[in-house]
Every structure is written in C-alpha cells, then in structure tokens.
Design an enzyme around this catalytic site. Structure first.
Site, mmCIF file in Angstrom:
data_model
loop_
_atom_site.group_PDB
_atom_site.id
_atom_site.type_symbol
_atom_site.label_atom_id
_atom_site.label_comp_id
_atom_site.label_asym_id
_atom_site.label_seq_id
_atom_site.Cartn_x
_atom_site.Cartn_y
_atom_site.Cartn_z
ATOM 1 N N SER A 152 28.023 26.374 59.039
ATOM 2 C CA SER A 152 27.096 26.147 57.926
ATOM 3 C C SER A 152 25.906 27.081 57.999
ATOM 4 C CB SER A 152 26.585 24.709 57.956
ATOM 5 O OG SER A 152 27.517 23.818 57.411
ATOM 6 N N HIS A 212 20.650 19.148 54.994
ATOM 7 C CA HIS A 212 21.544 20.265 55.305
ATOM 8 C C HIS A 212 21.311 21.454 54.387
ATOM 9 C CE1 HIS A 212 25.540 22.364 55.233
ATOM 10 N NE2 HIS A 212 25.495 22.118 56.524
ATOM 11 N N ASP A 234 25.046 22.644 47.859
ATOM 12 C CA ASP A 234 24.939 21.863 49.091
ATOM 13 C C ASP A 234 24.353 20.491 48.792
ATOM 14 O OD1 ASP A 234 24.221 21.274 52.027
ATOM 15 O OD2 ASP A 234 25.043 23.297 52.173
#
Length: 435
Positions: free
Chosen positions: A379, A187, A152
C-alpha cells in the site's frame, strides 16, 4: 426434485456466472439438508425470493445501451435494485434475488456474465531518498501541475496537504456520500502522504516524491478498510468521467482482492484498463501475501497497469542494504503473466496521520510526533511509485501511460532477483526522468 432446480440452473448456465457467485448461490441450500423433502418446494420458493445478493452484471458491448430495458425485468422482483452504472466497461452493479438472477441469465441474451460483488480491502501488513527522488527535486521537479487520484478510505485534510496552499482539488465519497474530506480509517491519508507530502509540519523531513502535486480523494472503502467491488469500480468510473474537470493524470490504488479469474474476465481489471486507455496512469498494489508465489492481487494482475511490490529500505538513504519485503506478493498472476512490474519502499514508511481514525487509535505505537505515523505494505510502495510517475509527467507533459510505464521499467535497477519477485527491479526516479 425441486431442490435440484438451482443446481440444474448452474449446470446449464454456469458459464455466465463467476465461480464466487456459483458458490454463494449454493450456500443457502446446504442448510436444508435435514429438512423433510415435502417442504423443499416451499422453502426453495422462499429462498429464491428472499436471498438477495450483490452482483456486477456485464452486458455485451453492443447491448449496454439497452440496459434500461433489460433492467426492467429486475423491477418485477422483490429486493432488487440497480446501484451503479459503469459505461466504461458496459456493466452495472445491483442487488438481485435468486429469481431475478435466473430470469436475467436465461431470458436476456444481452447479459454476458454476472459476478459476485466481492470484498475489496486496503492492502496493509527515508522512502523518497531511497528512490533517488531528492536528486530530482534538486532539478526543480516536484510534481507541480500533475494530479493524483487516491482511491482508498478517504483523505484527511492534513497540514502538509493544505499548507502553504490547499492541494486537495476534489473529494468524492461513495461510502457515506459526505461532501467534506475525511478519512475514518486512516489508510488513504497515509497513502496520499506517501506520494505528495511536502513536509510542512516536519520542516521538510517527511517529504514524498511529488510534494507539489495535487490530489483528488475518492473514498470507496469504509472505516474498517474494506468495501465492495462495485464501489471501487464506481470510484474508477468517476475518475474517468471527471478526468478533464480535475485534470486527473494518475490513479493510485492501494487496495485489492484475491484474484480468482484471468485478467480478461475480471471487471475491476477491465475498468482500470479503460482508465489507462483514457490517458490515466494507474498504479496498483501487488498485495501482501508473499513470499508465496502466485499471490498478485486484483487489479494488479492487469498486464497494462503498473503493479508495485515493496522493498525494505532498512531506514537508510543508501540502497546497498535494501531487500524485498517478505510480505510483498510474488508472481506469476492467476493467468501466468509476469508481475509485479516494479519495487518501491514499503516498510516502516512515515507519512500522514488521520487523527481519530481507526488506524490512528489502533496504532498509537506507530505515531511519529503529532502529525505522522509509520505503516508498512505494498500500500505504501504504490503511491510512492505514483509520485515518481507525477515527476515524469511534470518533466514530460503529454506522455501516454504506456510511455510513462516504459520509462519506469527501463530505468529500474535490477536487484538480481527472479522476475516474479522484483519485476524489472527497484524504481529509480532520477533515471526515469532523464532517460
């Protein structure tokens, strides 16, 4: 007539170029429509030498070992370089000008296909009780001894990750080549917490399904949450290469790109399937392009790996009011295969903040106390599913990825929705452990 050379090349060898690359190759020529024809030969020569494109080069399986010889051709051309090698799938990434692309395709039979190095992005748009993980925790299962690699934007060393003991066993940065763990976007940190938060900073309130699992952080996306196919593939290859060193059991990928070709022709799909066959469970996000059908993102189009869609748990522990999130991508895949495989909570999920990151600054309204924030998307659903896989592997060490997937699919709760919306249904950690 010389301006037709690139068109003749594409017509003759288009089968060795993916659709995105064909479009990119033609794009510079559209700007020359008002140029006098007499200048075409000179301008085309300049374009071919100066326009450099990021690509993925795929070799015939038996020819990958001769890549060094083949790549010698590229060294003859300006602005050409090799970036990454992916022995798992017989590919490499490179920057090539148009001249070099033509030479490789026409003169090197070892080159099977060349792909444009497309953009890959982070897929953005109460969870543990909703998947019944709390009942599994009461049995003493917490993911201990299992390692999840989060591919990520990086991982911030959150207090819930490093206390009471540091569970971040490795960090690899393919973007800025830094050695200390960080997350300039936020994120990846949130996704890691979705899977393994132990609630240290919240007195156990915000706990993921696998609160004692270990984590490997692999940064492949930049501070804006985007990256390239080549970098993501490098991250997966690194996990394959270091599986034994760091005990990597699971890969969680909350990222993707629009699927434009069948799974068998997609290099990102090919490399995640190699990881799967190497014994690593791979969970990938379905995408956030719902409710339209046919919107499953790559690499989630792979028939092998676990593709995860998102449920809205309405912020309650009970399941009765839960429903599929409208943004969750629907199947079928680009080659008409059934996806997603499962659903997991993905709306208003509370997990770790990465202080000072892009999302942290841009989403202050989503802060929950000092250490957490809310986010939504497939996600978030994906690492929650990865956390359930960690519980299964703790209880049943040695299970193959196929067996882990079978357990999760066979025990998922049918939500009485079409398969292209729910797959097999809503993941159930308790049943997946006890089957």
């Amino acid at each position: 007539m010389s301006m037709l050379s690139i068109i003749r090349f594409i017509l003759g060898f288009g089968y060795k170029l993916d659709r995105s690359l064909r479009k990119v190759l033609l794009k510079p020529y559209r700007t020359l429509r008002w140029i006098p024809c007499l200048l075409y030969p000179l301008l085309e020569k300049i374009l071919k030498k100066t326009v450099s494109l990021p690509v993925i080069i795929q070799f015939d399986e038996q020819s990958f070992q001769t890549m060094d010889t083949v790549m010698g051709i590229t060294r003859q051309y300006w602005r050409c370089r090799i970036k990454h090698r992916y022995p798992a799938v017989g590919c490499c990434s490179a920057d090539l000008n148009v001249e070099a692309i033509e030479k490789l395709v026409t003169d090197c039979p070892q080159v099977k296909k060349i792909f444009f190095d497309r953009e890959v992005r982070a897929l953005l748009d109460v969870a543990s009780p909703a998947i019944l993980a709390h009942r599994v925790h009461r049995q003493g299962l917490t993911g201990k001894g299992v390692t999840i690699a989060v591919i990520d934007t990086g991982i911030y060393p959150h207090p819930d990750l490093i206390n009471p003991e540091n569970r971040l066993v490795a960090f690899k940065d393919f973007v800025n080549q830094r050695t200390e763990p960080y997350d300039d976007h936020g994120h990846g940190t949130h996704c890691a917490g979705d899977a393994v938060s132990n609630g240290y900073s919240s007195n156990g309130t915000y706990t993921g399904p696998a609160p004692e699992a270990q984590v490997v952080g692999v940064k492949v996306l930049n501070g804006m949450g985007s990256g390239n196919l080549s970098t993501v593939m490098a991250g997966v290859q690194w996990c394959i290469d270091h599986k034994e060193q760091y005990g990597i059991d699971i890969i969680s990928m909350s990222l993707g790109s629009t699927a434009t070709q069948p799974a068998k022709d997609d290099p990102l799909v090919q490399i995640v399937e190699k990881a799967w066959r190497a014994g690593i469970v791979v969970c990938a996000a379905a995408g956030n392009e719902g409710p339209e059908e046919g919107t499953i993102a790559s690499p989630g189009i792979s028939p092998l790996i676990i593709t995860v869609g998102a449920m809205d748990d309405k912020g309650t522990v009970t399941r009765e009011d839960d429903e599929v999130a409208p943004f969750s991508s629907r199947g079928p895949t680009v080659d008409q295969k059934g996806k997603p495989d499962l659903l997991a909570p993905g709306v208003n999920i509370i997990s770790w903040r990465a202080p000072g990151s892009f999302l942290d600054k841009a989403s202050k309204s989503g802060w929950v106390g000092e250490y957490y924030m809310t986010m939504s998307g497939t996600s978030m659903a994906t690492p929650i599913c990865a956390g359930v896989a960690a519980l299964i592997l703790e209880q049943h060490p040695g299970l193959s990825p196929d067996e882990v997937k079978r357990r999760m699919l066979e025990t998922a709760q049918d939500w009485d929705l079409p398969p292209q919306v729910q797959g097999k249904g809503y993941v159930d950690a308790e049943q997946a452990i006890s089957i």
